[in-house]
Enzyme design. Structure first.
Site, PDB file in Angstrom:
ATOM      1  N   LYS A   1      -0.113   0.071  -4.133  1.00  0.00           N
ATOM      2  CA  LYS A   1       1.125   0.852  -3.776  1.00  0.00           C
ATOM      3  C   LYS A   1       1.654   0.946  -4.710  1.00  0.00           C
ATOM      4  O   LYS A   1       1.590   0.672  -6.038  1.00  0.00           O
ATOM      5  CB  LYS A   1       1.590  -0.295  -2.999  1.00  0.00           C
ATOM      6  CG  LYS A   1       0.947  -0.568  -1.827  1.00  0.00           C
ATOM      7  CD  LYS A   1       1.521   0.016  -0.588  1.00  0.00           C
ATOM      8  CE  LYS A   1       1.299  -0.433   0.446  1.00  0.00           C
ATOM      9  NZ  LYS A   1       0.908   0.067   1.583  1.00  0.00           N
TER      10      LYS A   1
ATOM     11  N   LYS B   1      -2.807   1.989  12.828  1.00  0.00           N
ATOM     12  CA  LYS B   1      -1.775   0.744  13.382  1.00  0.00           C
ATOM     13  C   LYS B   1      -1.994   0.417  14.459  1.00  0.00           C
ATOM     14  O   LYS B   1      -0.933   1.227  15.554  1.00  0.00           O
ATOM     15  CB  LYS B   1      -0.549   0.840  12.060  1.00  0.00           C
ATOM     16  CG  LYS B   1      -0.823   1.383  11.583  1.00  0.00           C
ATOM     17  CD  LYS B   1      -1.200   0.241   9.638  1.00  0.00           C
ATOM     18  CE  LYS B   1      -1.338   0.624   8.807  1.00  0.00           C
ATOM     19  NZ  LYS B   1       0.245   1.166   7.531  1.00  0.00           N
TER      20      LYS B   1
END
Length: 338
Positions: free
Chosen positions: A153, A250
């Site tokens: 990230k 997702k």
């Protein structure tokens, strides 16, 4: 059909930070659907970015509980259409849809991947996510969990330096997720350096609605780019086909396995790579993702690995990302406690 609802607060092993937020706990909703002596389980985590809380999801379900329990369940697809007709949010629909799929497979005594006509001859292994932190702590997390693929990230003022420093400590494949924190210029500039540092692809470098910027990136970036926040529901897939090399689906955002299967099919028609990602779900949600693995190029299903303590049994992620699939039908989920 009986409907069961329970909120869990899942403590994380480490503070999890991305470009826009940090948290130490993950709230999640577990839904149980019971019929003919079998119970299917589904999950949706809360998410402030998408204005979804466990309380709001529970309120939606309780408002139509009588209708849900009176529903004559046949297939998950028919049930999903019913849920959509009730105007529920996708996060809420996801929890119910996953439970319906798990229940359906358990009633038939077969895992979902088998019911879908796929097999486990090949499946991608999950990456392990390293959240934004000091370089020392990010290195420590990698050493704590040696893994063949890391999702890193980013979204700081020294992103390239972070990757360069992490590379000194592992030969693993890197995937970079900036969660929309970069500009088109930064993405195009950073990509050659990151490619030389062993980065496989970039995930959602630009803001979700920056289609003009993504047009530039599509023509000038030397690394593949995967859409996440730009690809939420089925209707987004076609637009992403013009701007990205692949999509990250997702389940909580699109509304469960039912639309995810259609999104995979559409992405294949457009020549896109397909990834499914998680939202720090427990083994309940991750076991549902696992049923899709034979259809995927990449997967991010490390949710249980990020938790201090899990709440369910199902898919097991073992050393180096290898999986032990449950033998029970559906997604193969059993809760450790209700």
């Amino acid at each position: 059909m009986r409907v069961l609802l329970k909120k869990y607060v899942l403590p994380l092993k480490h503070t999890f930070s991305i470009s826009r937020e940090s948290h130490d706990f993950q709230d999640t909703l577990i839904v149980g659907l019971s019929l003919d002596g079998r119970t299917g389980y589904g999950e949706s985590t809360s998410n402030t970015y998408y204005n979804s809380t466990v309380e709001s999801m529970m309120a939606e379900i309780k408002a139509i509980r009588d209708e849900l329990e009176a529903f004559e369940f046949t297939t998950p697809e028919v049930f999903h259409s019913f849920l959509v007709s009730k105007g529920l949010t996708n996060f809420t629909i996801c929890a119910l849809d996953l439970a319906a799929h798990d229940l359906y497979g358990k009633l038939l005594g077969k895992p979902l991947y088998e019911l879908w006509g796929t097999n486990l001859d090949y499946y991608p292994i999950t990456n392990y996510t390293i959240g934004i932190d000091t370089i020392e702590k990010m290195v420590a997390k990698m050493k704590e969990t040696p893994w063949p693929i890391y999702k890193i990230k980013l979204g700081t003022n020294n992103d390239v330096s972070i990757v360069r420093s992490l590379r000194e400590h592992t030969d693993a494949v890197f995937r970079i997720d900036a969660n929309g924190a970069w500009s088109a210029h930064e993405t195009i500039r950073n990509a050659p350096i990151l490619k030389d540092l062993g980065v496989e692809f970039l995930e959602q470098p630009l803001k979700a609605d920056d289609w003009e910027g993504m047009e530039r990136v599509a023509h000038h970036c030397v690394l593949p780019v995967i859409a996440d926040e730009s690809c939420i529901v089925e209707g987004d897939v076609e637009n992403c086909g013009l701007h990205f090399n692949g999509i990250n689906i997702k389940l909580v955002k699109c509304g469960g396995l039912t639309p995810a299967l259609r999104m995979i099919k559409k992405a294949r028609e457009l020549g896109l790579k397909v990834m499914v990602g998680c939202m720090t779900e427990s083994t309940v949600g991750i076991s549902a993702i696992a049923q899709l693995l034979p259809q995927l190029d990449y997967v991010d299903m490390d949710g249980p690995l990020l938790l201090k303590e899990d709440i369910a049994d199902g898919i097991q992620i073992v050393e180096n990302g290898k999986l032990v699939f449950p033998t029970a039908g559906g997604s193969g989920i059993t809760l450790r406690q209700w």
